[in-house]
Design a protein around this motif. Structure first.
Motif, PDB file in Angstrom:
ATOM      1  N   PHE A 279       0.800  -1.228   0.000  1.00  0.00           N
ATOM      2  CA  PHE A 279       0.000   0.000   0.000  1.00  0.00           C
ATOM      3  C   PHE A 279       0.837   1.284   0.000  1.00  0.00           C
ATOM      4  CE2 PHE A 279      -3.573  -2.351   2.477  1.00  0.00           C
ATOM      5  CZ  PHE A 279      -4.088  -2.851   1.296  1.00  0.00           C
ATOM      6  N   LEU A 280       2.155   1.181   0.013  1.00  0.00           N
ATOM      7  CA  LEU A 280       3.010   2.377   0.137  1.00  0.00           C
ATOM      8  C   LEU A 280       2.719   3.455  -0.902  1.00  0.00           C
ATOM      9  CD1 LEU A 280       6.641   1.263   1.028  1.00  0.00           C
ATOM     10  CD2 LEU A 280       5.170   2.849   2.280  1.00  0.00           C
ATOM     11  N   TRP A 281       2.431   3.055  -2.130  1.00  0.00           N
ATOM     12  CA  TRP A 281       2.273   4.030  -3.215  1.00  0.00           C
ATOM     13  C   TRP A 281       0.807   4.246  -3.608  1.00  0.00           C
ATOM     14  CZ3 TRP A 281       6.420   6.857  -4.147  1.00  0.00           C
ATOM     15  CH2 TRP A 281       7.657   6.335  -3.769  1.00  0.00           C
ATOM     16  N   ILE A 282      -0.120   3.721  -2.823  1.00  0.00           N
ATOM     17  CA  ILE A 282      -1.544   3.879  -3.104  1.00  0.00           C
ATOM     18  C   ILE A 282      -2.005   5.253  -2.607  1.00  0.00           C
ATOM     19  CG2 ILE A 282      -3.872   2.978  -2.638  1.00  0.00           C
ATOM     20  CD1 ILE A 282      -2.139   1.093  -4.329  1.00  0.00           C
ATOM     21  N   LYS A 283      -2.805   5.935  -3.450  1.00  0.00           N
ATOM     22  CA  LYS A 283      -3.339   7.255  -3.121  1.00  0.00           C
ATOM     23  C   LYS A 283      -4.850   7.137  -2.914  1.00  0.00           C
ATOM     24  CE  LYS A 283       0.092   9.604  -5.951  1.00  0.00           C
ATOM     25  NZ  LYS A 283       0.320  10.498  -7.094  1.00  0.00           N
ATOM     26  N   PRO A 284      -5.285   6.915  -1.681  1.00  0.00           N
ATOM     27  CA  PRO A 284      -6.726   6.757  -1.467  1.00  0.00           C
ATOM     28  C   PRO A 284      -7.469   8.089  -1.633  1.00  0.00           C
ATOM     29  CG  PRO A 284      -5.584   6.771   0.637  1.00  0.00           C
ATOM     30  CD  PRO A 284      -4.536   6.806  -0.438  1.00  0.00           C
ATOM     31  N   SER A 285      -8.517   8.056  -2.413  1.00  0.00           N
ATOM     32  CA  SER A 285      -9.355   9.243  -2.640  1.00  0.00           C
ATOM     33  C   SER A 285      -8.543  10.459  -3.067  1.00  0.00           C
ATOM     34  CB  SER A 285     -10.162   9.581  -1.383  1.00  0.00           C
ATOM     35  OG  SER A 285     -10.997   8.505  -1.032  1.00  0.00           O
ATOM     36  N   GLY A 286      -7.463  10.223  -3.802  1.00  0.00           N
ATOM     37  CA  GLY A 286      -6.648  11.323  -4.302  1.00  0.00           C
ATOM     38  C   GLY A 286      -5.689  11.922  -3.277  1.00  0.00           C
ATOM     39  N   MET A 287      -5.670  11.361  -2.057  1.00  0.00           N
ATOM     40  CA  MET A 287      -4.734  11.856  -1.037  1.00  0.00           C
ATOM     41  C   MET A 287      -3.324  11.420  -1.401  1.00  0.00           C
ATOM     42  SD  MET A 287      -6.673  11.235   2.631  1.00  0.00           S
ATOM     43  CE  MET A 287      -6.712   9.461   2.514  1.00  0.00           C
ATOM     44  N   ALA A 288      -2.347  12.069  -0.795  1.00  0.00           N
ATOM     45  CA  ALA A 288      -0.963  11.659  -0.997  1.00  0.00           C
ATOM     46  C   ALA A 288      -0.766  10.254  -0.444  1.00  0.00           C
ATOM     47  CB  ALA A 288      -0.022  12.631  -0.302  1.00  0.00           C
TER      48      ALA A 288
ATOM     49  N   LEU B 240       6.305   9.749   3.982  1.00  0.00           N
ATOM     50  CA  LEU B 240       7.565   9.301   4.562  1.00  0.00           C
ATOM     51  C   LEU B 240       8.757  10.006   3.917  1.00  0.00           C
ATOM     52  CD1 LEU B 240       6.734   5.511   4.904  1.00  0.00           C
ATOM     53  CD2 LEU B 240       7.039   7.155   6.783  1.00  0.00           C
ATOM     54  N   GLN B 241       8.710  10.204   2.607  1.00  0.00           N
ATOM     55  CA  GLN B 241       9.774  10.938   1.927  1.00  0.00           C
ATOM     56  C   GLN B 241       9.775  12.399   2.358  1.00  0.00           C
ATOM     57  OE1 GLN B 241       8.426   9.776  -2.059  1.00  0.00           O
ATOM     58  NE2 GLN B 241      10.568   9.214  -2.444  1.00  0.00           N
ATOM     59  N   HIS B 242       8.606  12.973   2.408  1.00  0.00           N
ATOM     60  CA  HIS B 242       8.483  14.396   2.721  1.00  0.00           C
ATOM     61  C   HIS B 242       8.916  14.693   4.157  1.00  0.00           C
ATOM     62  CE1 HIS B 242       7.205  18.438   1.822  1.00  0.00           C
ATOM     63  NE2 HIS B 242       6.417  18.462   2.893  1.00  0.00           N
ATOM     64  N   LEU B 243       8.610  13.779   5.071  1.00  0.00           N
ATOM     65  CA  LEU B 243       9.036  13.969   6.459  1.00  0.00           C
ATOM     66  C   LEU B 243      10.549  14.135   6.538  1.00  0.00           C
ATOM     67  CD1 LEU B 243       6.707  11.374   8.184  1.00  0.00           C
ATOM     68  CD2 LEU B 243       6.799  13.812   8.732  1.00  0.00           C
ATOM     69  N   ALA B 244      11.274  13.277   5.860  1.00  0.00           N
ATOM     70  CA  ALA B 244      12.738  13.379   5.858  1.00  0.00           C
ATOM     71  C   ALA B 244      13.194  14.604   5.078  1.00  0.00           C
ATOM     72  CB  ALA B 244      13.358  12.116   5.268  1.00  0.00           C
TER      73      ALA B 244
ATOM     74  N   GLN C  79      19.315  17.896  -3.024  1.00  0.00           N
ATOM     75  CA  GLN C  79      18.129  18.212  -2.226  1.00  0.00           C
ATOM     76  C   GLN C  79      16.976  18.668  -3.118  1.00  0.00           C
ATOM     77  OE1 GLN C  79      20.345  20.908   0.354  1.00  0.00           O
ATOM     78  NE2 GLN C  79      19.495  19.814   2.134  1.00  0.00           N
ATOM     79  N   ARG C  80      17.274  19.490  -4.101  1.00  0.00           N
ATOM     80  CA  ARG C  80      16.220  19.946  -5.018  1.00  0.00           C
ATOM     81  C   ARG C  80      15.671  18.765  -5.828  1.00  0.00           C
ATOM     82  NH1 ARG C  80      19.523  24.440  -5.053  1.00  0.00           N
ATOM     83  NH2 ARG C  80      20.696  23.796  -6.885  1.00  0.00           N
ATOM     84  N   GLY C  81      16.543  17.859  -6.233  1.00  0.00           N
ATOM     85  CA  GLY C  81      16.100  16.669  -6.959  1.00  0.00           C
ATOM     86  C   GLY C  81      15.217  15.781  -6.113  1.00  0.00           C
ATOM     87  N   ASP C  82      15.600  15.617  -4.842  1.00  0.00           N
ATOM     88  CA  ASP C  82      14.779  14.816  -3.923  1.00  0.00           C
ATOM     89  C   ASP C  82      13.380  15.408  -3.783  1.00  0.00           C
ATOM     90  OD1 ASP C  82      16.847  13.031  -3.485  1.00  0.00           O
ATOM     91  OD2 ASP C  82      17.409  13.875  -1.538  1.00  0.00           O
ATOM     92  N   LEU C  83      13.305  16.727  -3.715  1.00  0.00           N
ATOM     93  CA  LEU C  83      12.010  17.400  -3.590  1.00  0.00           C
ATOM     94  C   LEU C  83      11.125  17.089  -4.797  1.00  0.00           C
ATOM     95  CD1 LEU C  83      10.035  19.407  -2.282  1.00  0.00           C
ATOM     96  CD2 LEU C  83      11.335  21.249  -3.368  1.00  0.00           C
ATOM     97  N   ILE C  84      11.695  17.137  -5.971  1.00  0.00           N
ATOM     98  CA  ILE C  84      10.938  16.902  -7.201  1.00  0.00           C
ATOM     99  C   ILE C  84      10.396  15.475  -7.267  1.00  0.00           C
ATOM    100  CG2 ILE C  84      11.174  16.725  -9.723  1.00  0.00           C
ATOM    101  CD1 ILE C  84      13.166  19.122  -9.480  1.00  0.00           C
ATOM    102  N   THR C  85      11.142  14.506  -6.725  1.00  0.00           N
ATOM    103  CA  THR C  85      10.723  13.106  -6.846  1.00  0.00           C
ATOM    104  C   THR C  85       9.900  12.597  -5.665  1.00  0.00           C
ATOM    105  OG1 THR C  85      12.793  12.277  -5.883  1.00  0.00           O
ATOM    106  CG2 THR C  85      12.718  12.543  -8.288  1.00  0.00           C
ATOM    107  N   GLU C  86       9.656  13.435  -4.658  1.00  0.00           N
ATOM    108  CA  GLU C  86       8.851  12.983  -3.527  1.00  0.00           C
ATOM    109  C   GLU C  86       7.481  12.507  -4.003  1.00  0.00           C
ATOM    110  OE1 GLU C  86       8.659  16.054  -0.514  1.00  0.00           O
ATOM    111  OE2 GLU C  86      10.753  15.762   0.033  1.00  0.00           O
ATOM    112  N   GLY C  87       7.141  11.292  -3.642  1.00  0.00           N
ATOM    113  CA  GLY C  87       5.828  10.746  -3.957  1.00  0.00           C
ATOM    114  C   GLY C  87       5.687  10.164  -5.348  1.00  0.00           C
ATOM    115  N   LYS C  88       6.776  10.137  -6.121  1.00  0.00           N
ATOM    116  CA  LYS C  88       6.709   9.588  -7.479  1.00  0.00           C
ATOM    117  C   LYS C  88       7.336   8.201  -7.483  1.00  0.00           C
ATOM    118  CE  LYS C  88       6.664  14.120  -9.548  1.00  0.00           C
ATOM    119  NZ  LYS C  88       7.467  15.185 -10.115  1.00  0.00           N
ATOM    120  N   GLU C  89       6.495   7.210  -7.559  1.00  0.00           N
ATOM    121  CA  GLU C  89       6.957   5.825  -7.454  1.00  0.00           C
ATOM    122  C   GLU C  89       7.990   5.480  -8.512  1.00  0.00           C
ATOM    123  OE1 GLU C  89       5.170   1.310  -7.056  1.00  0.00           O
ATOM    124  OE2 GLU C  89       3.842   2.911  -7.715  1.00  0.00           O
ATOM    125  N   ALA C  90       7.767   5.912  -9.745  1.00  0.00           N
ATOM    126  CA  ALA C  90       8.665   5.561 -10.837  1.00  0.00           C
ATOM    127  C   ALA C  90      10.072   6.136 -10.634  1.00  0.00           C
ATOM    128  CB  ALA C  90       8.094   6.056 -12.162  1.00  0.00           C
ATOM    129  N   ALA C  91      10.176   7.219  -9.883  1.00  0.00           N
ATOM    130  CA  ALA C  91      11.468   7.876  -9.669  1.00  0.00           C
ATOM    131  C   ALA C  91      12.169   7.387  -8.404  1.00  0.00           C
ATOM    132  CB  ALA C  91      11.268   9.386  -9.597  1.00  0.00           C
TER     133      ALA C  91
END
Length: 170
Positions: free
Chosen positions: A47-56, A62-66, A85-97
């Protein structure tokens, strides 16, 4: 046998080595770490990458917290973000990345909390009102403003993660 529940971190007394004015920040980060690690113990990794009802998705939180701790504490030191750091920000929440599993996500967050606590321990209270620029536009904040916002933002996403995890588990 039922385990006795510990009081919240802020009720356990001062965190050793942390300046008095930064105790609330340390308490918040430690509370968040305890809650995040506890809620993820039995969470199905599928369930890590599942977005229920459009939520993150949980992985984003977990990525964003760090990431938010890393970025805001960087600004508090008076430094600019690195390309990484800027690259990490861009890929937060993107499973493929991302090639991150539960253990990796939790490890990254826990290590970032440790780094943040070490920075708090080394922060001179006389610097707390010093101005620090945020982002490329160098929007003015202060050391204490950045550290406080880092704690608040961390707890906000801890709560959002909790809701998302509960929705997915049910």
């Amino acid at each position: 046998m039922e385990t006795e529940k510990k009081p919240e971190v802020w009720l356990r007394g001062p965190v050793p080595g942390i300046p008095a004015l930064l105790q609330p920040v340390a308490h918040t980060l430690l509370q968040s770490r305890e809650e995040v690690n506890a809620m993820m113990v039995d969470f199905p990794e599928v369930f890590l990458w599942i977005k229920p009802s459009g939520m993150a998705c949980p992985a984003f939180h977990l990525q964003h917290l760090a990431g938010v701790l890393d970025r805001l504490f960087t600004y508090a030191r008076g430094e600019a973000l690195t390309d990484e750091q800027r690259g990490d920000l861009i890929t937060e929440g993107k499973e493929a990345a991302n090639n991150l599993d539960m253990e990796g996500l939790l490890d990254r967050f826990n290590k970032q909390v440790d780094k943040a606590l070490a920075q708090l321990a080394g922060t001179d209270e006389s610097t707390l009102t010093e101005v620090r620029g945020v982002g490329r536009m160098q929007i003015p904040s202060t050391v204490i403003g950045l550290l406080t916002h880092a704690a608040e933002h961390t707890m906000r996403h801890t709560g959002q993660l909790l809701v998302t995890v509960r929705v997915l588990q049910n």
